[in-house]
Scaffold this active site. Structure first.
Site, PDB file in Angstrom:
ATOM      1  N   HIS A  14      59.351  14.104  14.854  1.00  0.00           N
ATOM      2  CA  HIS A  14      59.182  12.641  14.743  1.00  0.00           C
ATOM      3  C   HIS A  14      59.247  12.169  13.581  1.00  0.00           C
ATOM      4  CE1 HIS A  14      56.769   9.243  16.503  1.00  0.00           C
ATOM      5  NE2 HIS A  14      57.147   8.781  15.215  1.00  0.00           N
ATOM      6  N   HIS A  16      60.610   9.148  10.552  1.00  0.00           N
ATOM      7  CA  HIS A  16      61.205   7.528  10.421  1.00  0.00           C
ATOM      8  C   HIS A  16      61.994   7.859   9.216  1.00  0.00           C
ATOM      9  CE1 HIS A  16      58.797   5.567  13.368  1.00  0.00           C
ATOM     10  NE2 HIS A  16      57.737   6.413  13.205  1.00  0.00           N
ATOM     11  N   ARG A  18      64.437   5.161   8.546  1.00  0.00           N
ATOM     12  CA  ARG A  18      64.793   3.770   8.124  1.00  0.00           C
ATOM     13  C   ARG A  18      66.593   3.551   7.766  1.00  0.00           C
ATOM     14  NH1 ARG A  18      59.924   2.938   9.828  1.00  0.00           N
ATOM     15  NH2 ARG A  18      58.165   2.983   8.272  1.00  0.00           N
ATOM     16  N   LYS A 100      62.827   6.675  23.577  1.00  0.00           N
ATOM     17  CA  LYS A 100      61.317   6.527  23.014  1.00  0.00           C
ATOM     18  C   LYS A 100      60.937   5.323  23.588  1.00  0.00           C
ATOM     19  CE  LYS A 100      57.956   6.773  20.081  1.00  0.00           C
ATOM     20  NZ  LYS A 100      57.601   6.862  18.682  1.00  0.00           N
ATOM     21  N   HIS A 137      55.030   6.345  22.450  1.00  0.00           N
ATOM     22  CA  HIS A 137      53.948   6.133  21.578  1.00  0.00           C
ATOM     23  C   HIS A 137      52.696   5.529  22.605  1.00  0.00           C
ATOM     24  CE1 HIS A 137      52.356   4.063  17.852  1.00  0.00           C
ATOM     25  NE2 HIS A 137      51.378   3.636  18.735  1.00  0.00           N
ATOM     26  N   HIS A 175      52.506  12.071  18.459  1.00  0.00           N
ATOM     27  CA  HIS A 175      51.536  11.992  17.302  1.00  0.00           C
ATOM     28  C   HIS A 175      50.171  11.622  17.938  1.00  0.00           C
ATOM     29  CE1 HIS A 175      52.293   7.793  18.207  1.00  0.00           C
ATOM     30  NE2 HIS A 175      53.410   7.758  17.497  1.00  0.00           N
ATOM     31  N   ASP A 248      55.785  12.281  11.939  1.00  0.00           N
ATOM     32  CA  ASP A 248      55.734  10.597  11.683  1.00  0.00           C
ATOM     33  C   ASP A 248      55.754  10.292  10.328  1.00  0.00           C
ATOM     34  OD1 ASP A 248      55.604   8.109  12.875  1.00  0.00           O
ATOM     35  OD2 ASP A 248      53.612   7.972  13.275  1.00  0.00           O
ATOM     36  N   ALA A 264      51.723  -0.250   8.736  1.00  0.00           N
ATOM     37  CA  ALA A 264      51.030   1.396   9.292  1.00  0.00           C
ATOM     38  C   ALA A 264      52.137   2.387   8.825  1.00  0.00           C
ATOM     39  CB  ALA A 264      50.926   1.329  10.847  1.00  0.00           C
TER      40      ALA A 264
HETATM   41  O1  DOR Z   1      52.086   4.525  11.453  1.00  0.00           O
HETATM   42  C1  DOR Z   1      53.181   4.150  12.070  1.00  0.00           C
HETATM   43  N1  DOR Z   1      54.317   3.793  11.329  1.00  0.00           N
HETATM   44  N2  DOR Z   1      53.072   4.364  13.479  1.00  0.00           N
HETATM   45  C2  DOR Z   1      54.320   4.291  14.073  1.00  0.00           C
HETATM   46  O2  DOR Z   1      54.271   4.394  15.297  1.00  0.00           O
HETATM   47  C3  DOR Z   1      55.413   3.503  13.552  1.00  0.00           C
HETATM   48  C4  DOR Z   1      55.586   3.865  12.189  1.00  0.00           C
HETATM   49  C5  DOR Z   1      56.520   3.062  11.399  1.00  0.00           C
HETATM   50  O3  DOR Z   1      57.665   2.962  11.952  1.00  0.00           O
HETATM   51  O4  DOR Z   1      56.201   2.530  10.198  1.00  0.00           O
HETATM   52 ZN    ZN Z   2      56.365   7.175  14.468  1.00  0.00          ZN
END
Ligand code: DOR
Ligand code: ZN
Length: 347
Positions: A14, A16, A18, A100, A137, A175, A248, A264
């Protein structure tokens, strides 16, 4: 005494990454230690179709450091307009390893997510038929439900009914942050698994809020009270097959974290493996680290284990990690566990 541990090279189930300048800046942090990662599709606009996923995979491969063999495993972002045939084709070609589910409004860039599960029923049935996992999620978004209860309520009101109505659907509870999540995943049988992040093994909600608000500890699902962190630690270090690593790791530039309405996400790609070695050693379970980071995930996703290995070394002196990664999009703060870490990935 110097201590070493050599593991099958880990995967992150999992992640990210970008796009653009941020992708370029953060990708080396994961590629340095991990062989593969399941790449989250919550870009703006999201990665919805197989064509979107193919184009995003190409951008990731182009952003890799010279000589890196890191493999991005792609996901699709489920929307109420998703075409079951496109999903099936993306799976058949090997391009996509999961779909997802973001409940609309649950987190960063989730507004295109699902409002009503009935409207994606045909996609879920197709996924059950072809064995393509759904990554959830797992939080309800109803304003009346307290943010600390959103995961437990999701399990009772969304996940459990879905699994009863479509037991063949393979699901990953992403998560997990609660004892309820740990318990539900443990009892779910072979079609259910759960990822656990590094930061949820380290922080509870006091770390975010007591003694001043710490924006770099804020993520979703938000860290819960201590008993939940302890349940997550027991699960991650247990060696049981349904639990595996999904960091995550979610980069946001500092300006967007450190503001009145902060984003977040905890960015842990840089020091995740060292932190996990610390946690597993603390629990007396270093021998289960490889199971969590390198064996259980490929087994659930029906993929071969990595052949390469990495070695972690516990040094006499506490190791230093960069406080920030300087990307062309701006600085990104690296997760600070708040204690000295002696482990380091050395090879
Ligand atoms: O803390 C998080 N950030 N939780 C998520 O589900 C998405 C992620 C984000 O893409 O920044
Ligand atoms: Zn995530």
């Amino acid at each position: 005494m110097v201590q070493h541990i050599t593991l099958t090279r880990p995967d992150d189930w999992h992640l990210h990454l970008r796009d653009g300048a941020m992708l370029k800046g953060v990708l080396p942090e994961t590629a340095r230690h991990f062989a593969r990662a399941l790449i989250m599709p919550n870009l703006v606009p999201p990665v919805v179709t197989s064509a979107d996923a193919a184009a995003y995979r190409d951008r990731i491969l182009r952003a890799l450091p010279e000589g890196s063999t890191f493999a991005p495993l792609m996901t699709l972002y489920l929307t109420e307009g998703t075409d079951p045939q496109d999903v099936a084709a993306a799976h058949a070609s090997g391009l996509v390893k999961a779909v997802k589910l973001y409940p609309a409004g649950a987190t960063t860039n989730s507004h295109a997510g699902v409002r009503n599960l009935d409207s994606v029923r045909a996609v879920l049935e197709k996924m059950a038929e072809i064995g393509l996992p759904l990554c959830t999620h797992g939080e309800v978004t109803t304003a009346e439900v307290d943010i600390f209860d959103r995961e437990a309520v999701f399990i009772d009101t969304v996940l459990d009914p879905l699994r009863r109505s479509l037991p063949e659907l393979r699901i990953v509870m992403e998560h997990i942050t609660t004892e309820q999540g740990v318990d539900y995943a443990r009892e779910g049988g072979e079609n259910l698994a759960a990822t656990i992040t590094t930061h949820h093994l380290i922080i509870n909600r006091n770390h975010i809020l007591a003694g001043g608000i710490k924006p770099h500890y804020y993520c979703l699902p938000v860290a819960k009270r201590e008993k939940h962190r302890l349940a997550l630690r027991a699960a991650a270090t247990s060696g049981l097959p349904m639990y595996f690593l999904g960091t995550d790791s979610a980069p946001h530039v500092d300006a967007l974290k450190e503001q009145a309405c902060g984003c977040a996400g905890c960015f842990t790609a840089t020091n995740t493996m060292a932190l996990l070695a610390h946690v597993f050693e603390e629990e007396g379970k270093l021998s289960n680290l490889e199971t969590f980071t390198s064996l259980n995930g490929p087994a659930f996703y029906c993929l071969p284990l990595n052949e390469a290995r990495i070695t972690l070394v516990k040094h006499e002196l506490a190791q230093t990690f960069p406080e920030k990664i300087l990307t062309e999009a701006g600085p990104v703060t690296v997760f600070n566990p708040g204690f000295p870490v002696h482990w380091h990935v050395d090879a």
